[in-house]
Write an enzyme that holds these catalytic residues in place. Structure first.
Site, PDB file in Angstrom:
ATOM      1  N   PHE A 158      63.693  22.259  67.525  1.00 11.04           N
ATOM      2  CA  PHE A 158      63.333  21.093  68.426  1.00 11.04           C
ATOM      3  C   PHE A 158      64.395  19.970  68.123  1.00 11.04           C
ATOM      4  O   PHE A 158      64.869  19.930  67.144  1.00 11.04           O
ATOM      5  CB  PHE A 158      61.862  20.493  67.581  1.00 11.04           C
ATOM      6  CG  PHE A 158      60.736  21.425  67.800  1.00 11.04           C
ATOM      7  CD1 PHE A 158      60.048  21.263  69.116  1.00 11.04           C
ATOM      8  CD2 PHE A 158      60.353  22.237  66.909  1.00 11.04           C
ATOM      9  CE1 PHE A 158      58.843  21.963  69.122  1.00 11.04           C
ATOM     10  CE2 PHE A 158      59.219  22.969  66.994  1.00 11.04           C
ATOM     11  CZ  PHE A 158      58.453  22.879  68.149  1.00 11.04           C
ATOM     12  N   ASP A 159      64.772  19.311  69.055  1.00  9.56           N
ATOM     13  CA  ASP A 159      65.278  17.897  68.854  1.00  9.56           C
ATOM     14  C   ASP A 159      64.099  16.954  68.361  1.00  9.56           C
ATOM     15  O   ASP A 159      63.018  17.482  68.381  1.00  9.56           O
ATOM     16  CB  ASP A 159      65.768  17.482  70.189  1.00  9.56           C
ATOM     17  CG  ASP A 159      66.337  15.987  70.130  1.00  9.56           C
ATOM     18  OD1 ASP A 159      66.933  15.580  69.139  1.00  9.56           O
ATOM     19  OD2 ASP A 159      66.588  15.346  70.946  1.00  9.56           O
TER      20      ASP A 159
END
Length: 296
Positions: A158-159
């Site tokens: 994930f960002d």
């Protein structure tokens, strides 16, 4: 007693994300709906090849070997008759998908809240943007050259800003630049950010990890760096969430890290950070998707 989805991690997936629909899509685009219907009927017993989200969905469903943990539901703009091939293809590939919604052109994301979904994946950009605009957790899968491996574990990356967290900090960066952003995040280091679109999805993943941590590995890959990294960590703690790895890259390219991690899916709100060598999902949320902006 009727089954409930309340305690499950529920993911919606469009056929365009799960399978390679290039051939049938070309028929629809060039010859129209009537020819498309005839094509699907003629190829009913020919399974679709795996698509970009297939490795992720397959591993997600395999977690049910530990008990009822995950539900994957097909959300499709196909009509019920043209959608028959989708579930037959799922059965051919031994994907335990038994529930589907076929809406014959209607926006399927409208049914996400009724099904307790924490994620919807589609290759259709318009459908994803409509879902995101409605405040729903959705992402567009992009074309990928990723070659699946034999590792049964699921790797997710994930960002942070605009994905797990909202875009409040990103708005500071866009309006005031890097120095103001770093100062703002240091000043607010103990104040958790508000959750972003995929916070609840990570919460569901974490619930499963508590039962079998070795089956899932979660990585955070963000452009944040010290001192702004502390607010990201403190936000995760405040939400009761965890990740296995965290990469605070300070503006360095994410691609070399992702090529080592080889996640089965990576979520980012900025297209400039997404690459073809791993399955990537664009989450069109927040200020970076309100106009043409250079990626940070």
């Amino acid at each position: 007693m009727a089954p409930s989805l309340e305690n499950l991690l529920v993911v919606g997936v469009a056929s365009s994300a799960l399978f390679d629909l290039s051939a049938s899509g070309a028929v629809f685009a060039s010859e129209g709906e009537h020819a498309y219907r005839a094509y699907q009927e003629a190829h009913l017993d020919e399974p679709f090849a795996p698509g970009v989200a297939f490795p992720f969905i397959r591993r997600l469903l395999r977690l049910n070997s530990l008990g009822p943990l995950v539900e994957v539901i097909v959300l499709s703009r196909n009509s019920p008759d043209t959608g028959l091939r989708i579930l037959r293809s799922a059965a051919h590939h031994e994907l335990a998908i038994t529930r589907a919604i076929f809406t014959e052109g209607r926006a399927a994301h409208e049914f996400m809240p009724a099904l307790n979904m924490s994620l919807f994946l589609s290759a259709n950009e318009e459908d994803v943007r409509r879902a995101t605009s409605a405040g729903l957790p959705a992402g567009q899968v992009l074309k990928s050259s990723f070659q699946d491996d034999d590792d049964p574990a699921l790797r997710i990356a994930f960002d942070f800003d605009g994905v797990l967290a909202d875009d409040a900090a990103e708005r500071i960066y866009q309006s005031g630049g890097l120095d103001r952003f770093q100062q703002h995040e240091a000043t607010n280091v103990v104040t958790p950010l508000d959750p972003g679109p995929l916070r609840n999805f990570l919460a569901g993943v974490n619930r499963i990890q508590r039962l079998a941590e070795d089956r899932i590995r979660v990585s955070l890959v963000t452009a944040r760096s010290a001192p702004a990294h502390e607010r990201a960590i403190n936000s995760l703690k405040a939400w009761g969430l965890t990740v296995n790895d965290a990469f605070f890259l300070g503006g360095l390219r994410k691609a070399p890290i992702l090529d080592v991690l080889r996640p089965h899916i990576f979520f980012d709100d900025q297209r400039g950070h997404l690459i073809q060598t791993v399955p990537c999902v664009h989450v069109p949320f927040g200020i970076t998707n309100e106009g043409d902006r250079s990626p940070r």
